[in-house]
Design an enzyme around this catalytic site. Structure first.
Site, PDB file in Angstrom:
ATOM      1  N   GLU A  46      -6.865  -1.757 -11.014  1.00 21.07           N
ATOM      2  CA  GLU A  46      -5.649  -1.538 -10.222  1.00 21.07           C
ATOM      3  C   GLU A  46      -5.502  -0.076  -9.814  1.00 21.07           C
ATOM      4  OE1 GLU A  46      -4.210  -4.026  -9.172  1.00 21.07           O
ATOM      5  OE2 GLU A  46      -4.593  -5.623 -10.626  1.00 21.07           O
ATOM      6  N   GLY A  47      -5.000   0.128  -8.597  1.00 20.00           N
ATOM      7  CA  GLY A  47      -4.855   1.475  -8.047  1.00 20.00           C
ATOM      8  C   GLY A  47      -3.618   2.192  -8.552  1.00 20.00           C
ATOM      9  N   ASN A  49      -0.915   3.321  -7.102  1.00 21.37           N
ATOM     10  CA  ASN A  49       0.427   2.942  -6.664  1.00 21.37           C
ATOM     11  C   ASN A  49       0.887   1.599  -7.200  1.00 21.37           C
ATOM     12  OD1 ASN A  49       1.591   5.125  -4.926  1.00 21.37           O
ATOM     13  ND2 ASN A  49      -0.494   4.973  -4.121  1.00 21.37           N
ATOM     14  N   HIS A 281       0.575   6.590   7.777  1.00 24.84           N
ATOM     15  CA  HIS A 281      -0.356   6.363   6.667  1.00 24.84           C
ATOM     16  C   HIS A 281      -1.414   5.381   7.134  1.00 24.84           C
ATOM     17  CE1 HIS A 281      -1.737   4.194   2.887  1.00 24.84           C
ATOM     18  NE2 HIS A 281      -2.364   5.345   2.931  1.00 24.84           N
TER      19      HIS A 281
HETATM   20  N1  GTP Z   1      -4.911  11.723  -0.018  1.00 25.12           N
HETATM   21  C1  GTP Z   1      -4.778  10.436   0.330  1.00 25.12           C
HETATM   22  N2  GTP Z   1      -5.318   9.511  -0.455  1.00 25.12           N
HETATM   23  C2  GTP Z   1      -5.142   8.214  -0.096  1.00 25.12           C
HETATM   24  C3  GTP Z   1      -4.435   7.830   1.055  1.00 25.12           C
HETATM   25  N3  GTP Z   1      -4.441   6.474   1.119  1.00 25.12           N
HETATM   26  C4  GTP Z   1      -5.105   6.050   0.047  1.00 25.12           C
HETATM   27  N4  GTP Z   1      -5.539   7.096  -0.695  1.00 25.12           N
HETATM   28  C5  GTP Z   1      -6.324   7.083  -1.928  1.00 25.12           C
HETATM   29  O1  GTP Z   1      -6.699   5.774  -2.192  1.00 25.12           O
HETATM   30  C6  GTP Z   1      -6.078   5.324  -3.394  1.00 25.12           C
HETATM   31  C7  GTP Z   1      -5.760   3.864  -3.205  1.00 25.12           C
HETATM   32  O2  GTP Z   1      -4.482   3.617  -2.903  1.00 25.12           O
HETATM   33  P1  GTP Z   1      -3.495   3.123  -4.000  1.00 25.12           P
HETATM   34  O3  GTP Z   1      -2.250   2.915  -3.290  1.00 25.12           O
HETATM   35  O4  GTP Z   1      -3.457   3.993  -5.162  1.00 25.12           O
HETATM   36  O5  GTP Z   1      -4.148   1.771  -4.469  1.00 25.12           O
HETATM   37  P2  GTP Z   1      -3.397   0.442  -4.658  1.00 25.12           P
HETATM   38  O6  GTP Z   1      -2.308   0.565  -5.651  1.00 25.12           O
HETATM   39  O7  GTP Z   1      -4.462  -0.584  -4.890  1.00 25.12           O
HETATM   40  O8  GTP Z   1      -2.690   0.296  -3.264  1.00 25.12           O
HETATM   41  P3  GTP Z   1      -3.257  -0.222  -1.901  1.00 25.12           P
HETATM   42  O9  GTP Z   1      -4.700  -0.509  -2.143  1.00 25.12           O
HETATM   43  O10 GTP Z   1      -3.012   0.874  -0.900  1.00 25.12           O
HETATM   44  O11 GTP Z   1      -2.415  -1.434  -1.664  1.00 25.12           O
HETATM   45  C8  GTP Z   1      -4.918   6.281  -3.640  1.00 25.12           C
HETATM   46  O12 GTP Z   1      -4.610   6.416  -4.996  1.00 25.12           O
HETATM   47  C9  GTP Z   1      -5.471   7.563  -3.087  1.00 25.12           C
HETATM   48  O13 GTP Z   1      -6.297   8.206  -4.031  1.00 25.12           O
HETATM   49  C10 GTP Z   1      -3.897   8.855   1.863  1.00 25.12           C
HETATM   50  O14 GTP Z   1      -3.265   8.627   2.875  1.00 25.12           O
HETATM   51  N5  GTP Z   1      -4.095  10.142   1.465  1.00 25.12           N
END
Ligand code: GTP
Ligand code: NAG
Ligand code: NAG
Length: 420
Positions: A46-47, A49, A281
């Site tokens: 899991e990421g 967010n 974004h």
């Molecule tokens: N710096 C930066 N990193 C990003 C961006 N979008 C995604 N990332 C990177 O990619 C990771 C993945 O997104 P997360 O939102 O954490 O993952 P998740 O919880 O699975 O969420 P989603 O995959 O977006 O639904 C983030 O933690 C960041 O490290 C961005 O716009 N800027």
């Protein structure tokens, strides 16, 4: 013995073996020294967010335990799991164990739920000459095997056989163990875990796969209190504010985006203006594979950005994205010279101090303060920005927007309004 004294003075019902655990030195005479520790962890893939969302479920649990009518539940501290080996972040074989304080303001979290960092707990153990943490009870959460077949979605829990062989390494540490690991089939909100906690006298309890537990009530007042308590690390906010001022002509004075120093004093409002820029974004990488039919191509993205800038009569667009510099440059070339295009590039110092997670947070903050935001459909990263804008008091029309796959294929995101 001190322990006996403790028993005599206390209103707590504790067993002797349990007492031995607690009563080192003379501290047990002081009831305030008595804490129980609630650990949790999340499925490794899991990421960041999504993990923030799981924190909120556990924080609401910790909050409700603190005020529970059942006194044996009142003294739990929620232990924040350090950040290691996140799939989207680059890492080597050594776990990073990044503490929460790098990303969040711990004192602000504490105003909602009693929390403690794992390293703080370790120091307490070490100062009492412990070299290992032996967790009393570990519950590995799993879904009921029959839930989807039988369609039985009632709230329930039961200790059952493990569907997966339990892993015996916790938080990537070798000095955490347990003699008591069980699998807990579970369906219900995280607060239902209090029933599990009420029937154990364990001093330390770990819930693995905490993402199995759901929100108590998604989007209610308590949910938003937990969310508002998640203020970012002050230094990360300062870095973002400097960038706003330097490149985006954006400041709280001009943009009407003031928040109370303490989130508990925030007032409902809808009059935030935001800085004179559009924020985007643009989630790429694994989204290109996983959600190919939702992610627009760059020509379409550029078109949607310039249409929106024209409509809003703005010159500047700030783009947060996880894509390569090459693809970003390509997008930028489609927008200049008519528009000014910005991306936040962290200095080496900031990278070294806050890692990719901190840089991503700065991107999120910069998206939050824009006059108008467009995110990526279904991205948790975008959801967190939308929540931040709800907290800042923007009109919802400026927040709940996503880039469309193309003009004929446009999803409207759900609108989750803040509740006080
Ligand atoms: N710096 C930066 N990193 C990003 C961006 N979008 C995604 N990332 C990177 O990619 C990771 C993945 O997104 P997360 O939102 O954490 O993952 P998740 O919880 O699975 O969420 P989603 O995959 O977006 O639904 C983030 O933690 C960041 O490290 C961005 O716009 N800027
Ligand atoms: C466990 O190991 C880690 C890393 O080596 C260390 O920081 C921590 O203090 C140790 N915990 C205890 C209780 O000794
Ligand atoms: C910055 O914003 C302020 C207030 O909105 C405005 O008066 C000023 O002209 C802007 N400066 C530039 C360089 O655009």
């Amino acid at each position: 013995m001190v322990c006996i004294k403790f028993l005599a003075f206390s209103i707590w019902i504790v067993s002797i073996s349990y007492c031995e655990d607690v009563c080192y030195k003379d501290k047990c005479q002081n009831i305030k020294e008595y804490f129980r520790y609630l650990f949790y962890d999340v499925n490794p893939p899991e990421g960041f967010n999504l993990r923030r969302d799981v924190y909120m479920r556990m924080a609401v649990l910790a909050h409700k335990l603190k005020y529970s009518k059942n006194p044996v539940l009142n003294n739990f501290l929620l232990v924040l799991p350090p950040w290691s080996h996140l799939v989207h972040w680059s890492y080597n074989e050594y776990p990073e164990h990044i503490p929460w304080s790098k990303f969040f303001d711990i004192s602000s979290l504490n105003l909602f739920a009693p929390v403690i960092e794992l390293h703080e707990y370790f120091s307490q153990l070490r100062s009492n000459k412990y070299t290992k943490l032996i967790i009393d009870d570990i519950y590995i959460l799993q879904h009921f095997e029959d839930m989807f077949e039988t369609g039985n979605f009632e709230e329930r829990w039961k200790i059952e056989k493990c569907l997966q062989p339990p892993k015996l390494r916790f938080f990537y540490y070798t000095n955490i163990t347990s003699n008591n690991v069980k699998c807990l089939s579970f369906h219900g909100p995280a607060t239902k875990l209090s029933e599990v906690l009420a029937q154990t006298q364990a001093r330390t309890v770990l819930f693995e796969h905490a993402e199995v537990a759901l929100h108590d009530t998604f989007g209610d007042k308590i949910y938003w209190q937990a969310r508002r308590s998640m203020r970012f690390n002050t230094h990360l906010r300062e870095i973002a504010n400097e960038y706003r001022k330097k490149y985006l002509n954006s400041s709280d004075e001009n943009d009407n985006t003031f928040l109370a120093l303490d989130w508990r004093y925030d007032k409902p409002k809808r009059n935030a203006l935001g800085g004179p820029y559009l924020s985007i974004h643009l989630r790429r990488r694994d989204f290109l594979r996983g959600r190919a039919d939702e992610v627009p191509d760059l020509n379409s993205v550029a078109e949607q950005i310039s249409d929106k800038l024209g409509e809003l009569q703005l010159q500047k667009v700030f783009i947060a994205t996880d894509t390569s510099q090459k693809e970003y440059d390509e997008l930028k070339s489609k927008l200049i010279p008519k528009y000014e295009v910005y991306r936040y590039i962290a200095s080496e110092d900031v990278e070294d101090e806050y890692f990719e997670g901190g840089v991503a947070i700065i991107d999120q903050i910069l998206c939050s303060y824009a006059r108008y935001f467009m995110g990526t459909s279904e991205s948790t990263f975008s959801f967190r920005i939308q929540e931040e804008r709800e907290i800042l008091g923007f009109p919802t029309t400026t927040t709940f927007n996503v880039l469309c796959k193309d003009k004929n294929n446009c999803k409207t995101p759900s609108v989750w309004k803040i509740v006080y």
